[in-house]
Design a protein around this motif. Structure first.
Motif: not given
Length: 183
Positions: A30-48
């Motif tokens: 679950l951590f691996f899947v979240l790290k590959r898909t969800v966390f980058p989206q969170f980082e991208k949204i946070y940066a935006e």
């Protein structure tokens, strides 16, 4: 048997080793899947969002600077317009004074012209009155002279000479009275 069963009974405080392994593997997947898909989206949204906020702040600061510059420019224009309005008022006052002076000069010229015309009319009327009086006095003096002399002054030359002599004597008397009255 009970005792074996009772000894084998699971302690609720300690997890079973198989559950720990399956739970750990599931957590890692679950951590691996979240790290590959969800966390980058969170980082991208946070940066935006960070960019939007920082950009919004920069735009707000720029807008404030522009507003301050516009305000300063408008105040300078307003000061210039006020100065121009004051200059226009002063020019209008000066022009009004000049017009007033010109009108006063024109009125004085007109009054002098009217006075001169009046004096000319008075002089002309006086001369006309003097001529009329001379004629009447001349006629009366001829009649008086005819009565005093006892003969008729029918010819024009003698009549003219008599009238002129009489009027000259009358003018002389008038002048003597004026000079003696003025002394």
């Amino acid at each position: 048997m009970m005792s074996v069963l009772a000894a084998e009974e699971i302690n609720p405080l300690t997890p079973h080793p198989v559950e720990m392994i399956v739970g750990t593997i599931a957590f890692l997947i679950l951590f691996f899947v979240l790290k590959r898909t969800v966390f980058p989206q969170f980082e991208k949204i946070y940066a935006e969002r960070t960019d939007k906020i920082e950009g919004g702040l920069k735009r707000a600061e720029e807008a404030q600077e522009q507003a301050a510059a516009l305000k300063k420019e408008y105040e300078e224009q307003l000061a210039g317009l006020r100065a121009e309005a004051a200059r226009i008022r002063d020019d209008a006052r000066a022009e009004g004074q000049q017009i007033k002076a010109e009108l006063r000069a024109q009125a004085e010229e007109e009054a002098a012209r009217i006075r001169a015309r009046g004096e000319e009319q008075i002089t002309a009327a006086r001369e006309q009155a003097v001529r009329q009086l001379r004629g009447e006095v001349g006629g009366l003096s001829v009649q008086l002279a005819e009565r005093l002399i006892g003969r008729s002054l029918a010819d024009d030359a003698s009549r003219s000479a008599t009238v002129d002599t009489f009027l000259d004597e009358l003018d002389g008397l008038t002048r003597r009275r004026e000079t003696s009255g003025a002394s």
